[in-house]
Structure formats: structure tokens, C-alpha cells
Design a protein around this motif. Structure first.
Motif, PDB file in Angstrom:
ATOM      1  N   LEU A  99     -34.474 131.534 -17.120  1.00 30.39           N
ATOM      2  CA  LEU A  99     -34.946 130.196 -17.481  1.00 30.39           C
ATOM      3  C   LEU A  99     -34.747 129.868 -18.965  1.00 30.39           C
ATOM      4  O   LEU A  99     -35.093 128.766 -19.397  1.00 30.39           O
ATOM      5  N   GLY A 100     -34.244 130.808 -19.723  1.00 32.87           N
ATOM      6  CA  GLY A 100     -34.058 130.554 -21.146  1.00 32.87           C
ATOM      7  C   GLY A 100     -35.332 130.652 -21.955  1.00 32.87           C
ATOM      8  O   GLY A 100     -35.392 130.174 -23.086  1.00 32.87           O
ATOM      9  N   LEU A 101     -36.360 131.310 -21.403  1.00 33.71           N
ATOM     10  CA  LEU A 101     -37.626 131.424 -22.129  1.00 33.71           C
ATOM     11  C   LEU A 101     -37.500 132.357 -23.326  1.00 33.71           C
ATOM     12  O   LEU A 101     -38.312 132.276 -24.259  1.00 33.71           O
ATOM     13  N   ALA A 140     -32.996 123.985 -17.201  1.00 31.96           N
ATOM     14  CA  ALA A 140     -32.465 123.338 -15.995  1.00 31.96           C
ATOM     15  C   ALA A 140     -31.517 124.256 -15.252  1.00 31.96           C
ATOM     16  O   ALA A 140     -31.563 124.356 -14.015  1.00 31.96           O
ATOM     17  N   ARG A 141     -30.667 124.947 -15.983  1.00 34.79           N
ATOM     18  CA  ARG A 141     -29.734 125.872 -15.319  1.00 34.79           C
ATOM     19  C   ARG A 141     -30.500 126.980 -14.607  1.00 34.79           C
ATOM     20  O   ARG A 141     -30.155 127.370 -13.487  1.00 34.79           O
ATOM     21  N   GLY A 142     -31.535 127.488 -15.243  1.00 32.80           N
ATOM     22  CA  GLY A 142     -32.323 128.542 -14.618  1.00 32.80           C
ATOM     23  C   GLY A 142     -33.070 128.059 -13.391  1.00 32.80           C
ATOM     24  O   GLY A 142     -33.119 128.748 -12.368  1.00 32.80           O
ATOM     25  N   LEU A 143     -33.672 126.859 -13.485  1.00 33.00           N
ATOM     26  CA  LEU A 143     -34.375 126.304 -12.333  1.00 33.00           C
ATOM     27  C   LEU A 143     -33.417 126.058 -11.166  1.00 33.00           C
ATOM     28  O   LEU A 143     -33.764 126.293 -10.008  1.00 33.00           O
ATOM     29  N   ALA A 144     -32.223 125.576 -11.478  1.00 31.32           N
ATOM     30  CA  ALA A 144     -31.246 125.323 -10.418  1.00 31.32           C
ATOM     31  C   ALA A 144     -30.843 126.623  -9.739  1.00 31.32           C
ATOM     32  O   ALA A 144     -30.702 126.690  -8.512  1.00 31.32           O
ATOM     33  N   ALA A 145     -30.680 127.684 -10.537  1.00 30.16           N
ATOM     34  CA  ALA A 145     -30.293 128.968  -9.953  1.00 30.16           C
ATOM     35  C   ALA A 145     -31.428 129.588  -9.152  1.00 30.16           C
ATOM     36  O   ALA A 145     -31.197 130.214  -8.110  1.00 30.16           O
ATOM     37  N   ALA A 146     -32.674 129.393  -9.624  1.00 24.10           N
ATOM     38  CA  ALA A 146     -33.810 130.035  -8.969  1.00 24.10           C
ATOM     39  C   ALA A 146     -34.301 129.269  -7.753  1.00 24.10           C
ATOM     40  O   ALA A 146     -34.781 129.873  -6.788  1.00 24.10           O
ATOM     41  N   THR A 147     -34.200 127.949  -7.783  1.00 27.64           N
ATOM     42  CA  THR A 147     -34.801 127.136  -6.718  1.00 27.64           C
ATOM     43  C   THR A 147     -33.829 126.150  -6.103  1.00 27.64           C
ATOM     44  O   THR A 147     -34.247 125.275  -5.345  1.00 27.64           O
ATOM     45  N   GLY A 148     -32.542 126.278  -6.414  1.00 23.78           N
ATOM     46  CA  GLY A 148     -31.574 125.283  -5.952  1.00 23.78           C
ATOM     47  C   GLY A 148     -31.578 125.083  -4.449  1.00 23.78           C
ATOM     48  O   GLY A 148     -31.608 123.958  -3.960  1.00 23.78           O
ATOM     49  N   GLU A 149     -31.553 126.188  -3.683  1.00 23.88           N
ATOM     50  CA  GLU A 149     -31.519 126.055  -2.227  1.00 23.88           C
ATOM     51  C   GLU A 149     -32.797 125.425  -1.696  1.00 23.88           C
ATOM     52  O   GLU A 149     -32.770 124.584  -0.790  1.00 23.88           O
ATOM     53  N   ALA A 178     -29.797 116.207 -13.597  1.00 17.98           N
ATOM     54  CA  ALA A 178     -28.702 116.229 -12.626  1.00 17.98           C
ATOM     55  C   ALA A 178     -28.341 117.649 -12.218  1.00 17.98           C
ATOM     56  O   ALA A 178     -27.848 117.880 -11.107  1.00 17.98           O
ATOM     57  N   VAL A 179     -28.581 118.612 -13.112  1.00 17.26           N
ATOM     58  CA  VAL A 179     -28.305 120.009 -12.761  1.00 17.26           C
ATOM     59  C   VAL A 179     -29.288 120.487 -11.699  1.00 17.26           C
ATOM     60  O   VAL A 179     -28.916 121.177 -10.736  1.00 17.26           O
ATOM     61  N   VAL A 180     -30.572 120.129 -11.858  1.00 19.77           N
ATOM     62  CA  VAL A 180     -31.601 120.576 -10.917  1.00 19.77           C
ATOM     63  C   VAL A 180     -31.566 119.756  -9.632  1.00 19.77           C
ATOM     64  O   VAL A 180     -31.675 120.304  -8.525  1.00 19.77           O
ATOM     65  N   ALA A 181     -31.436 118.441  -9.770  1.00 12.94           N
ATOM     66  CA  ALA A 181     -31.443 117.537  -8.606  1.00 12.94           C
ATOM     67  C   ALA A 181     -30.244 116.602  -8.709  1.00 12.94           C
ATOM     68  O   ALA A 181     -30.336 115.529  -9.309  1.00 12.94           O
ATOM     69  N   PRO A 182     -29.095 116.989  -8.160  1.00 14.94           N
ATOM     70  CA  PRO A 182     -27.906 116.140  -8.231  1.00 14.94           C
ATOM     71  C   PRO A 182     -28.139 114.769  -7.615  1.00 14.94           C
ATOM     72  O   PRO A 182     -28.970 114.592  -6.720  1.00 14.94           O
ATOM     73  N   GLU A 183     -27.399 113.805  -8.123  1.00 15.83           N
ATOM     74  CA  GLU A 183     -27.557 112.416  -7.690  1.00 15.83           C
ATOM     75  C   GLU A 183     -27.376 112.268  -6.181  1.00 15.83           C
ATOM     76  O   GLU A 183     -28.115 111.525  -5.534  1.00 15.83           O
ATOM     77  N   GLU A 184     -26.430 112.984  -5.607  1.00 18.36           N
ATOM     78  CA  GLU A 184     -26.198 112.832  -4.160  1.00 18.36           C
ATOM     79  C   GLU A 184     -27.384 113.355  -3.345  1.00 18.36           C
ATOM     80  O   GLU A 184     -27.703 112.815  -2.282  1.00 18.36           O
ATOM     81  N   ASN A 185     -28.068 114.387  -3.855  1.00 19.31           N
ATOM     82  CA  ASN A 185     -29.255 114.891  -3.156  1.00 19.31           C
ATOM     83  C   ASN A 185     -30.380 113.871  -3.195  1.00 19.31           C
ATOM     84  O   ASN A 185     -31.098 113.669  -2.203  1.00 19.31           O
ATOM     85  N   LEU A 186     -30.568 113.239  -4.350  1.00 11.98           N
ATOM     86  CA  LEU A 186     -31.612 112.220  -4.473  1.00 11.98           C
ATOM     87  C   LEU A 186     -31.311 111.017  -3.584  1.00 11.98           C
ATOM     88  O   LEU A 186     -32.219 110.460  -2.950  1.00 11.98           O
TER      89      LEU A 186
END
Length: 368
Positions: free
Chosen positions: A322-324, A352-361, A103-111
Motif C-alpha cells: 500500500l505504500g505505507l 491506489a495501486r496497492g488497493l487495486a492489487a489487494a482488493t481489485g477482484e 481510476a486505478v481502484v475503480a475503472p470508469e467502465e466498472n462504475l
């Protein structure tokens, strides 16, 4: 009196409606036969003639041979492939402890918005592939999206055609193979529907000769000699090494330019790179990355170089995002004569937080 009486009687008899029947026995049956024949002709106009035999029923058309869509990777051409991602979204979404991270990477409303716009609900997609292809000439590069969906093919086509802005064309290879091409904005696009549950969308490249068209030919069994993406070579060997996983990625070599200097120079001699991610028993993401090549004489040293390359990535700003740099378990390097690999277990929430920040838009744009 006798003569007059006889004449009157004769006139009455002649005027009687039944006089001709009485005087001509057998004529009534003949009239009924003629009338019956006339009615038979009137009611049987579809026959070749009034007395002709009925036409035999038309033979049903033989059933169409099944489409070859059981393995999505066999719809993807190997020629021109730059990279490939294979995902089983419904399997990933079925892991309860992964749902908050998703849900952090792909929120329900976007899906939900994506499902309304395309007719494909990503949460219900059983398997999907995203492949990038190098283009030649003015056609340019192409990205192919393939999904085994649970939607209505007619709705998917209708919604795709609604987005087209010009050059629309539609073709049927057979009733269950539909191809639609056209422009969306300034970029060429193509949609291929294969049966009731497979859809291919191509962004860029040649709409008539690009990977979407090749996918339809694979499904129809017309390209038996043309290798599919994972049908052989280093990618096939890497697929076997990494094993089944809900998320996999592959890139064939050779690598040149900036890519050849990646992984501390290991990619210069690599024939392919692959990765697999799967949920672990400790509610983490078990990630394995493998580099294929000839390491028969340098396996141990190459595996140490790969581990060092991972630590450099994890310690950098992107790895920290990304928390690596804070794995659940530290990375472990292994080697074989034909590949070197590193395995690590990551925290899904940090990833997930890192992916959302890096690729959210970018993801939000894709899900519109």
C-alpha cells in the motif's frame, strides 16, 4: 250555409297544431317547465336527487410528515454494529488530482456497469455508508449499504427485483417508503427506498428484522429510544475528535480474540477505533487513526506503542504493497486522556495501486 261553414271552420281549427295553445293559454309555459326539469335531472345524474344540493368537494389529505433522512448515520442502528465506513464519493471524485488514482481502484467502465445494473451512479452519490452487523441465530451476519443517490427510485427498485431469484415480497409503509425482500442466489437481500433520494440494500441477515428494516423505522420516526450508530458513547466521541472528512471508518469495542492483540495489545483495553482520510494541501492523503479508551495514566506510553504498531504494519509486506512504508510525511503520534492517535500523510498513487492489487477482484465483483 252558415251552419255548414261553421262546422268546416271548427274542424280546421281542431286540426290546427296551434289550436290547443290558442284554446289553453298558459299550458305551453308549463310544458317548457316540465321539459326543463327533465333535462336538468338527465344532466345531473351525479347529484343525490334532481333538486338536491351539490356535494362539497373532498378535503385534501394532509401532507405526510418528512422522513428523518437528513443524517444517514441516524439510519444505522448501534446494536450489533461491528464496523462502519462513511464516504462522500462525489466530493472525493471532485478533487482533480485524485481522479487518476480513483481510476486505478475503480475503472470508469466498472462504475458505468454498476450504474446500469443498479440504477445508482456511484460517481454522483453525495454520501454513502457501509456497515457490518453481527447476526444472531440462522439469520447470520448482515452488511448494509446506504446511499443518498441522484437516481430514479422506480428504476432502482425495478433493477433490484430483476436480480431476485426467489421469495420476493414487497411492502409499503407509506407511499414514499418501499421495502422489497427476496433471495439473490442463496443469500437473503432487502431493498428499502426512503423518499426520492435514499436507498438501503442489505446483504445477508434477516430481511424482515435486519438493519434495513430498522433504517426504515428510524426514517419514520418510530425508534426514538433506540440509539443510532454514532449517537453516543465512544463512537460519538471519536467522530468529534476526527472531525469531518470525506472518508471515515469506525469500529466499536470491546475487542477480543485476535483483534484484542492488535496494535501491540492496545485494542484489548480500547472502547473504539476510528480513522479519517482527507486530501492534503500537498496532494497527499492525510490519514489519522485514533484508539479510544482510558489513557489518563498511560497516554504517552500508549501513543508510543501505537506508533510502533504503525511502523510494524508499514514495514510488512501488506504495508509495502500500500505504500505505507514511503509516506509523504513520517507518522506523528499524539495522546489525550481518552484517546491516542497517529497521523501520517500517504502517497495517493502508491495507495491506489496497492488497493487495486489487494482488493481489485473483490471491488470488481461488487461493482457488477
Amino acid at each position: 250555409m252558415g251552419s255548414a261553414t261553421w262546422s268546416a271552420s271548427a274542424r280546421r281549427t281542431a286540426a290546427s297544431p296551434t289550436s290547443s295553445l290558442a284554446d289553453a293559454p298558459g299550458r305551453a309555459p308549463r310544458r317548457r317547465a316540465v321539459l326543463g326539469g327533465f333535462l336538468s335531472c338527465a344532466l345531473g345524474l351525479a347529484l343525490p336527487s334532481c333538486g338536491g344540493a351539490p356535494r362539497p368537494p373532498a378535503r385534501p389529505s394532509p401532507p405526510l410528515p418528512p422522513l428523518a433522512t437528513a443524517d444517514l448515520t441516524r439510519l444505522l442502528p448501534q446494536a450489533g454494529l461491528r464496523w462502519l465506513i462513511l464516504v462522500r464519493p462525489r466530493e472525493v471524485a471532485a478533487v482533480p488530482w485524485l481522479i487518476p488514482s480513483i481510476a486505478v481502484v475503480a475503472p470508469e467502465e466498472n462504475l458505468a456497469r454498476h450504474a446500469r445494473a443498479t440504477g445508482v451512479d456511484l460517481r454522483q452519490v453525495r454520501e454513502a455508508a457501509i456497515a457490518s452487523y453481527a447476526g444472531a441465530g440462522p439469520a447470520g451476519d448482515a452488511t448494509l449499504y446506504v446511499a443518498r443517490h441522484s437516481g430514479d427510485p422506480r428504476a432502482i427498485e425495478r433493477l433490484f427485483r430483476r436480480r431476485l431469484t426467489g421469495k420476493e415480497r414487497r411492502a409499503l409503509d407509506r407511499p414514499d417508503v418501499v421495502r422489497v425482500t427476496g433471495d439473490i442466489g442463496t443469500r437473503p437481500h432487502a431493498l428499502v427506498l426512503l423518499g426520492e433520494d435514499v436507498a438501503c440494500v442489505q446483504d445477508g441477515g434477516s430481511p424482515l428484522r435486519g438493519p434495513a428494516r430498522v433504517a426504515s423505522l428510524y426514517a419514520l420516526g418510530r425508534l426514538k429510544r433506540s440509539p443510532a450508530a454514532l449517537s453516543g458513547g465512544p463512537l460519538r466521541a471519536l467522530e468529534a475528535r476526527l472531525g469531518p472528512a470525506p472518508v471515515r471508518a469506525f469500529a466499536p469495542g470491546p475487542f477480543d480474540g485476535e483483534l484484542a492483540r492488535g496494535a501491540r495489545g492496545l485494542l484489548a483495553a480500547a472502547t473504539a477505533v476510528g480513522a479519517a482520510a482527507r486530501p492534503s494541501a500537498r496532494e497527499g492523503i492525510a490519514l489519522a487513526i485514533a484508539v479510544a479508551g482510558d489513557f489518563s495514566a498511560s497516554g504517552e506510553a500508549a501513543s508510543e506503542e501505537l506508533l510502533a504498531a504503525w511502523n510494524e504494519l508499514a514495514g510488512g509486506s501488506f504495508g509495502h504493497l500500500l505504500g505505507l512504508d514511503a509516506p509523504v510525511e513520517p507518522p506523528l503520534a499524539t495522546h489525550a486522556p481518552d484517546a491516542v492517535a497517529v497521523a501520517v500523510e500517504l502517497n495517493p498513487r502508491a495507495l491506489a495501486r496497492g488497493l487495486a492489487a489487494a482488493t481489485g477482484e473483490r471491488l470488481a465483483e461488487m461493482l457488477r
